[in-house]
Design a protein around this motif. Structure first.
Motif, PDB file in Angstrom:
ATOM      1  N   GLN A  50       0.827  -1.196   0.000  1.00 20.37           N
ATOM      2  CA  GLN A  50       0.000   0.000   0.000  1.00 20.37           C
ATOM      3  C   GLN A  50       0.866   1.253   0.000  1.00 20.37           C
ATOM      4  N   GLU A  87       5.325  -5.790   6.167  1.00 20.21           N
ATOM      5  CA  GLU A  87       4.026  -5.135   6.019  1.00 20.21           C
ATOM      6  C   GLU A  87       2.952  -6.197   6.124  1.00 20.21           C
ATOM      7  N   ASN A  88       1.949  -5.938   6.929  1.00 22.64           N
ATOM      8  CA  ASN A  88       0.912  -6.935   7.159  1.00 22.64           C
ATOM      9  C   ASN A  88      -0.465  -6.283   7.085  1.00 22.64           C
ATOM     10  N   PRO A  89      -1.494  -7.096   6.837  1.00 28.81           N
ATOM     11  CA  PRO A  89      -2.850  -6.535   6.777  1.00 28.81           C
ATOM     12  C   PRO A  89      -3.249  -5.898   8.105  1.00 28.81           C
ATOM     13  N   ARG A  90      -4.159  -4.952   8.013  1.00 36.15           N
ATOM     14  CA  ARG A  90      -4.640  -4.278   9.217  1.00 36.15           C
ATOM     15  C   ARG A  90      -6.090  -4.681   9.499  1.00 36.15           C
ATOM     16  N   MET A  91      -6.429  -4.707  10.755  1.00 34.66           N
ATOM     17  CA  MET A  91      -7.798  -5.044  11.143  1.00 34.66           C
ATOM     18  C   MET A  91      -8.623  -3.771  11.335  1.00 34.66           C
ATOM     19  N   PHE A 123      -9.720   1.364  12.462  1.00 32.70           N
ATOM     20  CA  PHE A 123      -8.499   0.574  12.576  1.00 32.70           C
ATOM     21  C   PHE A 123      -8.196   0.240  14.034  1.00 32.70           C
ATOM     22  N   MET A 124      -7.941  -1.037  14.258  1.00 27.38           N
ATOM     23  CA  MET A 124      -7.538  -1.501  15.574  1.00 27.38           C
ATOM     24  C   MET A 124      -6.178  -0.906  15.914  1.00 27.38           C
ATOM     25  N   ASN A 156     -12.779 -10.362   4.546  1.00 23.66           N
ATOM     26  CA  ASN A 156     -11.437 -10.144   4.012  1.00 23.66           C
ATOM     27  C   ASN A 156     -11.491  -9.241   2.789  1.00 23.66           C
ATOM     28  N   PRO A 158      -8.490  -8.547   0.607  1.00 19.77           N
ATOM     29  CA  PRO A 158      -7.050  -8.729   0.405  1.00 19.77           C
ATOM     30  C   PRO A 158      -6.415  -7.678  -0.496  1.00 19.77           C
ATOM     31  N   HIS A 159      -7.185  -7.111  -1.410  1.00 18.39           N
ATOM     32  CA  HIS A 159      -6.617  -6.119  -2.328  1.00 18.39           C
ATOM     33  C   HIS A 159      -6.264  -4.813  -1.639  1.00 18.39           C
ATOM     34  N   VAL A 160      -6.817  -4.584  -0.460  1.00 19.99           N
ATOM     35  CA  VAL A 160      -6.429  -3.385   0.291  1.00 19.99           C
ATOM     36  C   VAL A 160      -5.744  -3.748   1.605  1.00 19.99           C
ATOM     37  N   GLY A 161      -5.455  -5.031   1.799  1.00 13.93           N
ATOM     38  CA  GLY A 161      -4.743  -5.453   3.005  1.00 13.93           C
ATOM     39  C   GLY A 161      -5.519  -5.199   4.283  1.00 13.93           C
ATOM     40  N   VAL A 163      -8.719  -6.694   7.067  1.00 12.38           N
ATOM     41  CA  VAL A 163      -9.686  -7.668   7.571  1.00 12.38           C
ATOM     42  C   VAL A 163     -10.665  -6.901   8.450  1.00 12.38           C
TER      43      VAL A 163
END
Lengths: 229, 229
Positions: A50, A87-91, A123-124, A156, A158-161, A163
């Motif tokens: 991103q 870099e990891n997905p955000r909740m 965002f968490m 999910n 996934p295209h914007v990372g 959950v």
């Protein structure tokens, strides 16, 4: 298909590739000259961070996207100190807050989807639990103290990372008001939910299941995945 | 109580604080001279980022931890270009993969908890779904192709900024082998689960519920939160 990334990011997601093995570029992949048959995922899964990490967070030197030893994905690795930036997905966490049969929605005062309706969610943050995040977002966006119940829906994107996770909850006193990120807040009876003006597909997914489950009195945990529109 | 952070991070988590209002330091909080009564959370929730972001990822200049306008938490903000660096919890995703009544476990070849047993699981990557992450981790750690079923358990570990999510799954052919991050992989009958040698509390939580639910044939979605040991 994702937008074309910067050239230095143009590596495909090959879980089969061993450390040190040659990587192929996004253009090669598009042209059919890459190792497409060895790739773990399809073209739609090409890694497109991103935000490009161009400089090291630890020492400020330039980074390069390379696959570290024993890893399978390109990471921004510092050219000086070697720090690896993951870099990891955000909740995104929120809740369906109910009061006397109606559901609390917020009309967004911020982008994206300014002016559309959403469940309180956001965002968490670090150092909080998912339930605390849902309660905090409800307090911030709707000035409401909510009693959090069970997790209810997960989506999910996934295209914007991302959950998205929604809880069920109750307003103990029916009190709420617009927070700084909301133009207005309101309770909606099921028949009045503004389906055409909802901000996010995940919110619609959650509300559809919630209203259906509420009729039967049996709430499960519902999940789905969304691709780009 | 978390380890003492670097001085520039010593701000408490006060959701009531308005932009521009004075913040109080970690030491003030510990000494009782801060605005403890106005804080949203207890001492255990002081914001202590896992990794200090000292330099901007976009331009390489030094950052400072300040609370941006309309925000309520300190972020690493670039002193030159103003870029705001957000830090958010990461998801660790895995699965309970079953074959003929037994459960696939991996003995860890990496830190932390080297040598202890775990369910196949790892950090979710960008551009994948939670179910894909669970399947990928099972492939990487146990060389096993798993059929992913429903989400089963979620564990919050707010002190380390992690949310653990486990799916139920099945091994279609009973084939597996140690991946690069595993010393060995094995199937365990319920009576043989190495409870004393499990790597993580979240794994024990998931397995305890799983075995209990399997006896009744009714699988729910189980959640808990863990504080530091």
């Amino acid at each position: 298909m994702p937008a074309s990334p910067a050239p230095e990011l143009a590596f495909c997601y090959c879980s089969q590739r061993k450390p040190g093995a040659a990587k192929h570029s996004l253009d090669q992949h598009y042209d059919g000259r890459g190792n497409g048959s060895q790739c773990y995922t399809s073209l739609s899964r090409l890694i497109v961070p991103q935000i490009v990490i161009s400089y090291c967070t630890q020492c400020g030197a330039a980074t390069a996207y390379v696959i570290p030893p024993l890893d399978s994905l390109p990471r921004a690795v510092c050219s000086r100190c070697g720090h690896i930036h993951y870099e990891n997905p955000r909740m995104v966490v929120g809740c369906v807050a109910e009061w006397q049969g109606s559901i609390l929605l917020c009309r967004r005062a911020i982008q994206p989807r300014h002016g559309l309706w959403t469940l309180p969610a956001g965002f968490m943050e670090m150092n909080e639990t998912t339930a605390e995040a849902a309660a905090r977002e409800t307090l911030e966006e709707a000035c409401a103290t909510v009693e959090i119940d069970a997790p209810y829906a997960m989506v999910n994107l996934p295209h914007v990372g991302q959950v998205h996770l929604f809880y069920r909850g109750r307003l103990p006193d029916g009190r709420f008001a617009p927070g700084e990120e909301s133009l207005e807040t309101a309770l909606f009876a099921p028949a009045d939910i503004p389906w055409e003006s909802l901000a996010f597909r995940s919110v619609a997914f959650c509300l559809q299941h919630y209203l259906r489950d509420r009729e039967t009195g049996s709430f499960g945990f519902h999940c789905t995945d969304y691709a780009p529109r």
